[in-house]
Design a protein around this motif. Sequence first.
Motif, mmCIF file in Angstrom:
data_model
loop_
_atom_site.group_PDB
_atom_site.id
_atom_site.type_symbol
_atom_site.label_atom_id
_atom_site.label_comp_id
_atom_site.label_asym_id
_atom_site.label_seq_id
_atom_site.Cartn_x
_atom_site.Cartn_y
_atom_site.Cartn_z
ATOM 1 N N SER B 51 0.803 -1.278 0.026
ATOM 2 C CA SER B 51 -0.045 -0.019 0.003
ATOM 3 C C SER B 51 0.757 1.283 -0.121
ATOM 4 O O SER B 51 0.489 2.138 -0.633
ATOM 5 C CB SER B 51 -0.965 0.222 1.070
ATOM 6 N N ASP B 177 -5.955 -0.492 -4.442
ATOM 7 C CA ASP B 177 -5.188 -1.017 -3.307
ATOM 8 C C ASP B 177 -6.332 -2.006 -2.598
ATOM 9 O O ASP B 177 -7.375 -1.706 -2.096
ATOM 10 C CB ASP B 177 -4.956 -0.004 -2.455
ATOM 11 N N GLU B 178 -6.244 -3.342 -3.085
ATOM 12 C CA GLU B 178 -6.922 -4.338 -2.401
ATOM 13 C C GLU B 178 -8.453 -4.078 -2.648
ATOM 14 O O GLU B 178 -9.077 -3.872 -1.615
ATOM 15 C CB GLU B 178 -6.658 -4.711 -0.820
#
Lengths: 292, 257
Positions: B51, B177-178
């Motif tokens: 991240s 991001d995820e």
Amino acid sequence: MRDAWERVQLASARVPFRIKTGAVWLLLFGVLAFLGNAAGFDVQWIRDNFRYILGGLRYTMVIAVAGIVLAIVMALLGALARISRNPVAYGVAGFYVSFFRGTPLIVQMFLLYLALPPVGRNLAAEYTWLPEGFDQALVLDAATAGIIALGLNYGAYMTEIFRAGIQSVAGGQGEAADALGMTYGQKMRKVVLPQAFRVIIPPTGNEFIAMMKDTALVSFLGVTAASAEVFRRSQLVGKADFKNLEAYVAAALVYWGLTVLFTFFQARLERRIGRGYDRAHVARAMQAQEPH
Amino acid sequence: MTATHESDDVVVRIDGLHKSFGHLEVVRGVDLEVHRGEVVVIFGRSGSGKSTVLRCVNFIEDPTQGSIEVSGIRLEGGHRTRRKRDQVRQLRLHVGMVFQQFNLFPNMTVLDNVTCAARCAKRGTDAEITQRAKDLLERVGLADKSGEHPLRLSGGQQQRVAIARALCMEPDVMLFDEPTSALDPELTGEVLSVMKTLSTELHMTMLVVTHEMGFAREVADRMAFFHEGRILEQGPPAQLIGSPEHPETRAFLDAVL
Ligand SMILES: Nc1ncnc2c1ncn2[C@@H]1O[C@H](COP(=O)(O)OP(=O)(O)OP(=O)(O)O)[C@@H](O)[C@H]1O
Ligand SMILES: [Mg+2]
């Protein structure tokens, strides 16, 4: 004996709680009325003078509304400065909050009303390059001095409310706005502040209600009789007729009624704002805030 | 502005990136290039700095050291000035980002979420932006939700709005991001399939942190395994998933597959 008491309790249990509290209020009013009557309370005098005292409400409200507007502006600026990384903004805001929370409101009023004018006069005498009329520049009339003092004082307290409100907005919101290329101003105006205001408005309502009562302090600055607010008016007529009891009770009733009325509106506003989205995280942030 | 105009098709160039939080060095020298139309999947253990690297690309985190180049705008990390702030904003206009927690604005309707930033940045006339937003909502399958309140939507729907919101800025690269890890399992599919169409239909350049290996295998051109703030190895999905070189990569893949 025991049985009788138990029967009373059982009977009482059938009466709704609200009815009972209402009865208590009535009883308290009754006791006060009895005491007032015994103390020679002159109801007729209040009837004769209530209109005049109530007329002061105009000025009370003007002072309170102007004061809260200034307070909101100061609190917003103060809060933005307190969360900024700019040392000048942070330092100035810290100084402001510390001073106005650290000194009595009445002292601040006198500072603005009576202590500032000589500063203007002396500066004008010392520095001739100052513009013409500077000696009068810091002379404020009582209502203006009162409004500025109230606004600055409440603004200092409300800085904390605003700061907590802004910080209660989830960090991801600001990041999303940043990631979308918004400027600081756009991020604050469109994303952060609209969400923060949902948290800020209810306690600001409370501050406004408190300020309506504190407008009475302006009377100490000696407003002219024509433009006197509620408390000043009751002082004037009470003193003239030797009816201090009646005059101050009348003033108290006006403030009380005002407070009850606005508390009612404030509660409704709070419920309306609370609708929509979850404010649990927000409540936690507000608890961290110090009381006055 | 330190802009370089090279003729290659590199959209994102991460160069010698380091990032520390206090004494903790989270990213320890990452170099990565993403080419136009390429989909790069980043994966690795929690805390390996995935991240943080993504957030350094659009300067949500300021790199401690190293440089980031996006669409010819090259910026160094490690200082803060007014000039840099303006440059960072310029760079961000080329980068779309989709967060794990969606981060839709709850004070606006779905449509306003999508148009708001584009209006702020004057990415076209109001009519153009609105039209573009409606087309994008259609593309992510939410044309009928434009007047809805974002928090009334399911997680999968919210994430699709977030994708439309980022696309409305017409970015050169999208960072994810995820994007599906906050979703219930039955909702991940709708988000992944939207992401897949971004690649196949729009040829969008994408840098995606995800542990959805099925998605990676199908959509990614390249995968990069992060370990302790570095890229331990990278390569095409078949190679990285099929025959990883490093035991750490193998161990991680065994755990998630
Ligand atoms: N703002 C911050 N301040 C301090 N430490 C941070 C901050 N952001 C991240 N870290 C730390 O940096 C390390 C890497 O974080 P990062 O979020 O980049 O990892 P990640 O690979 O994305 O992990 P995950 O899979 O859990 O999302 C972690 O140890 C985290 O605690
Ligand atoms: Mg992460």
